[in-house]
Design a protein around this motif. Structure first.
Motif, PDB file in Angstrom:
ATOM      1  N   TYR A  32       8.369 -22.305   7.447  1.00  0.00           N
ATOM      2  CA  TYR A  32       8.882 -23.437   6.686  1.00  0.00           C
ATOM      3  C   TYR A  32       7.868 -24.566   6.769  1.00  0.00           C
ATOM      4  O   TYR A  32       7.281 -24.801   7.821  1.00  0.00           O
ATOM      5  CB  TYR A  32      10.198 -23.956   7.275  1.00  0.00           C
ATOM      6  N   ALA A  33       7.701 -25.260   5.684  1.00  0.00           N
ATOM      7  CA  ALA A  33       6.993 -26.532   5.726  1.00  0.00           C
ATOM      8  C   ALA A  33       8.019 -27.620   6.010  1.00  0.00           C
ATOM      9  O   ALA A  33       9.171 -27.541   5.557  1.00  0.00           O
ATOM     10  CB  ALA A  33       6.299 -26.802   4.403  1.00  0.00           C
ATOM     11  N   PHE A  34       7.607 -28.617   6.768  1.00  0.00           N
ATOM     12  CA  PHE A  34       8.467 -29.764   7.057  1.00  0.00           C
ATOM     13  C   PHE A  34       7.796 -31.042   6.580  1.00  0.00           C
ATOM     14  O   PHE A  34       6.560 -31.131   6.551  1.00  0.00           O
ATOM     15  CB  PHE A  34       8.730 -29.876   8.564  1.00  0.00           C
ATOM     16  N   ALA A  35       8.622 -32.004   6.240  1.00  0.00           N
ATOM     17  CA  ALA A  35       8.089 -33.291   5.794  1.00  0.00           C
ATOM     18  C   ALA A  35       8.979 -34.423   6.274  1.00  0.00           C
ATOM     19  O   ALA A  35      10.167 -34.223   6.524  1.00  0.00           O
ATOM     20  CB  ALA A  35       7.979 -33.325   4.269  1.00  0.00           C
ATOM     21  N   ASP A  99      11.198 -26.758   3.698  1.00  0.00           N
ATOM     22  CA  ASP A  99      11.045 -25.922   2.509  1.00  0.00           C
ATOM     23  C   ASP A  99      10.365 -24.617   2.912  1.00  0.00           C
ATOM     24  O   ASP A  99       9.253 -24.637   3.442  1.00  0.00           O
ATOM     25  CB  ASP A  99      10.204 -26.659   1.484  1.00  0.00           C
ATOM     26  N   PRO A 100      10.996 -23.473   2.631  1.00  0.00           N
ATOM     27  CA  PRO A 100      10.364 -22.203   2.988  1.00  0.00           C
ATOM     28  C   PRO A 100       9.306 -21.757   1.987  1.00  0.00           C
ATOM     29  O   PRO A 100       8.573 -20.792   2.235  1.00  0.00           O
ATOM     30  CB  PRO A 100      11.549 -21.232   2.991  1.00  0.00           C
ATOM     31  N   ASP A 110       8.898 -34.566  -3.642  1.00  0.00           N
ATOM     32  CA  ASP A 110      10.316 -34.651  -3.326  1.00  0.00           C
ATOM     33  C   ASP A 110      11.079 -33.339  -3.288  1.00  0.00           C
ATOM     34  O   ASP A 110      12.188 -33.279  -2.774  1.00  0.00           O
ATOM     35  CB  ASP A 110      11.016 -35.534  -4.381  1.00  0.00           C
ATOM     36  N   ASP A 111      10.511 -32.284  -3.839  1.00  0.00           N
ATOM     37  CA  ASP A 111      11.324 -31.098  -4.045  1.00  0.00           C
ATOM     38  C   ASP A 111      11.326 -30.150  -2.847  1.00  0.00           C
ATOM     39  O   ASP A 111      10.820 -29.025  -2.929  1.00  0.00           O
ATOM     40  CB  ASP A 111      10.919 -30.361  -5.328  1.00  0.00           C
ATOM     41  N   TYR A 112      11.895 -30.637  -1.759  1.00  0.00           N
ATOM     42  CA  TYR A 112      12.151 -29.812  -0.586  1.00  0.00           C
ATOM     43  C   TYR A 112      13.588 -29.313  -0.663  1.00  0.00           C
ATOM     44  O   TYR A 112      14.468 -29.975  -1.204  1.00  0.00           O
ATOM     45  CB  TYR A 112      11.927 -30.623   0.695  1.00  0.00           C
ATOM     46  N   ASP A 113      13.813 -28.136  -0.100  1.00  0.00           N
ATOM     47  CA  ASP A 113      15.117 -27.495  -0.240  1.00  0.00           C
ATOM     48  C   ASP A 113      16.191 -28.083   0.666  1.00  0.00           C
ATOM     49  O   ASP A 113      17.363 -28.130   0.305  1.00  0.00           O
ATOM     50  CB  ASP A 113      14.998 -26.000   0.071  1.00  0.00           C
ATOM     51  N   TYR A 114      15.807 -28.486   1.864  1.00  0.00           N
ATOM     52  CA  TYR A 114      16.786 -28.909   2.860  1.00  0.00           C
ATOM     53  C   TYR A 114      16.458 -30.312   3.360  1.00  0.00           C
ATOM     54  O   TYR A 114      15.285 -30.646   3.560  1.00  0.00           O
ATOM     55  CB  TYR A 114      16.821 -27.922   4.039  1.00  0.00           C
TER      56      TYR A 114
END
Length: 125
Positions: A32-35, A99-100, A110-114
Protein backbone atom coordinates in the motif's frame (compact mmCIF):
# COMPACT_ATOMS: atom_id res chain seq x y z
CA UNK A 1 -11.90 -3.58 5.89
CA UNK A 2 -8.98 -1.16 5.99
CA UNK A 3 -9.09 1.26 8.91
CA UNK A 4 -6.76 4.16 9.53
CA UNK A 5 -6.54 5.90 12.90
CA UNK A 6 -4.46 9.02 13.35
CA UNK A 7 -3.02 10.25 16.64
CA UNK A 8 -0.39 12.58 18.03
CA UNK A 9 -1.84 15.95 17.14
CA UNK A 10 -1.84 18.84 19.56
CA UNK A 11 -0.85 22.41 20.26
CA UNK A 12 2.75 23.40 19.57
CA UNK A 13 4.57 26.71 19.41
CA UNK A 14 6.07 28.02 16.18
CA UNK A 15 9.47 26.46 15.62
CA UNK A 16 8.52 23.37 17.59
CA UNK A 17 8.20 19.74 16.54
CA UNK A 18 5.44 17.17 16.56
CA UNK A 19 5.05 13.62 15.29
CA UNK A 20 1.69 12.34 14.13
CA UNK A 21 0.99 8.65 13.66
CA UNK A 22 -1.35 6.58 11.54
CA UNK A 23 -2.23 3.07 12.69
CA UNK A 24 -3.47 0.89 9.86
CA UNK A 25 -5.49 -2.29 10.26
CA UNK A 26 -7.19 -4.66 7.88
CA UNK A 27 -4.42 -4.47 5.29
CA UNK A 28 -4.24 -7.46 2.98
CA UNK A 29 -0.51 -7.02 2.41
CA UNK A 30 2.38 -4.56 2.75
CA UNK A 31 1.74 -3.24 -0.75
CA UNK A 32 0.00 0.00 0.00
CA UNK A 33 1.08 3.55 -0.57
CA UNK A 34 0.36 5.91 2.31
CA UNK A 35 -0.03 9.65 2.33
CA UNK A 36 -0.59 12.50 4.72
CA UNK A 37 -2.97 15.32 3.85
CA UNK A 38 -4.00 18.36 5.82
CA UNK A 39 -6.98 20.66 5.80
CA UNK A 40 -6.99 24.08 7.38
CA UNK A 41 -10.23 25.91 8.24
CA UNK A 42 -11.71 27.48 5.15
CA UNK A 43 -9.12 25.92 2.84
CA UNK A 44 -9.07 22.95 0.52
CA UNK A 45 -7.43 19.71 1.56
CA UNK A 46 -3.81 19.55 0.43
CA UNK A 47 -1.38 16.68 0.09
CA UNK A 48 1.66 16.93 2.35
CA UNK A 49 3.70 13.79 1.85
CA UNK A 50 3.49 10.20 0.67
CA UNK A 51 5.50 7.00 0.95
CA UNK A 52 5.55 3.96 -1.29
CA UNK A 53 5.93 0.31 -0.34
CA UNK A 54 9.30 -1.31 0.29
CA UNK A 55 11.32 0.84 -2.09
CA UNK A 56 11.81 3.97 0.03
CA UNK A 57 10.19 6.29 -2.49
CA UNK A 58 8.72 9.41 -0.89
CA UNK A 59 7.34 12.75 -1.99
CA UNK A 60 6.82 16.05 -0.18
CA UNK A 61 4.91 19.17 -1.03
CA UNK A 62 7.00 22.30 -1.51
CA UNK A 63 5.43 23.79 1.61
CA UNK A 64 6.92 21.14 3.90
CA UNK A 65 10.02 19.93 2.05
CA UNK A 66 13.03 20.01 4.33
CA UNK A 67 10.91 20.29 7.49
CA UNK A 68 8.71 17.16 7.46
CA UNK A 69 9.73 13.52 7.19
CA UNK A 70 7.48 10.54 6.48
CA UNK A 71 8.28 7.00 7.54
CA UNK A 72 6.56 3.67 8.02
CA UNK A 73 7.00 0.67 10.29
CA UNK A 74 6.01 -2.54 8.52
CA UNK A 75 6.09 -4.57 11.72
CA UNK A 76 3.42 -2.46 13.41
CA UNK A 77 1.60 -1.15 10.30
CA UNK A 78 2.15 2.43 11.35
CA UNK A 79 3.02 5.47 9.29
CA UNK A 80 4.56 8.53 10.86
CA UNK A 81 4.94 12.17 9.90
CA UNK A 82 7.70 13.95 11.79
CA UNK A 83 7.11 17.68 11.62
CA UNK A 84 9.94 20.06 12.54
CA UNK A 85 10.25 23.84 12.55
CA UNK A 86 6.48 24.15 12.54
CA UNK A 87 4.85 27.33 11.32
CA UNK A 88 1.35 28.73 12.00
CA UNK A 89 0.53 27.90 8.37
CA UNK A 90 0.95 24.21 9.23
CA UNK A 91 -2.18 24.34 11.39
CA UNK A 92 -4.93 21.98 10.29
CA UNK A 93 -6.44 18.54 10.55
CA UNK A 94 -3.91 15.97 9.41
CA UNK A 95 -5.38 12.94 7.66
CA UNK A 96 -3.81 9.64 6.72
CA UNK A 97 -4.72 7.87 3.49
CA UNK A 98 -3.84 4.52 1.92
CA UNK A 99 -4.01 3.11 -1.59
CA UNK A 100 -3.07 -0.38 -2.79
CA UNK A 101 -2.87 0.70 -6.43
CA UNK A 102 0.16 2.98 -6.19
CA UNK A 103 2.36 0.99 -3.86
CA UNK A 104 5.40 1.30 -6.15
CA UNK A 105 5.25 5.07 -6.64
CA UNK A 106 3.00 7.13 -4.42
CA UNK A 107 1.50 10.40 -5.64
CA UNK A 108 0.42 13.62 -4.00
CA UNK A 109 -3.12 13.55 -5.29
CA UNK A 110 -6.50 13.12 -3.69
CA UNK A 111 -7.63 9.81 -5.05
CA UNK A 112 -6.61 7.44 -2.28
CA UNK A 113 -8.95 4.59 -1.46
CA UNK A 114 -8.92 4.70 2.33
CA UNK A 115 -8.97 7.62 4.74
CA UNK A 116 -8.72 8.21 8.46
CA UNK A 117 -10.68 10.74 10.51
CA UNK A 118 -7.73 13.02 11.17
CA UNK A 119 -5.86 14.53 14.08
CA UNK A 120 -5.77 18.26 14.85
CA UNK A 121 -2.49 20.15 14.78
CA UNK A 122 -2.41 23.75 15.99
CA UNK A 123 0.73 25.84 15.69
CA UNK A 124 0.34 28.96 17.77
CA UNK A 125 1.84 31.01 20.58
Amino acid sequence: QVQLVESGGGLVQPGGSLRVSCAASGLSSDYYAFAWFRQAPGKEREAVSCISSRNGYTEYSNAVKGRFSISRDYATNKVYLQMNNLEPEDTGVYLCAADPNRFRRCVLSDDYDYWGQGTQVIVST
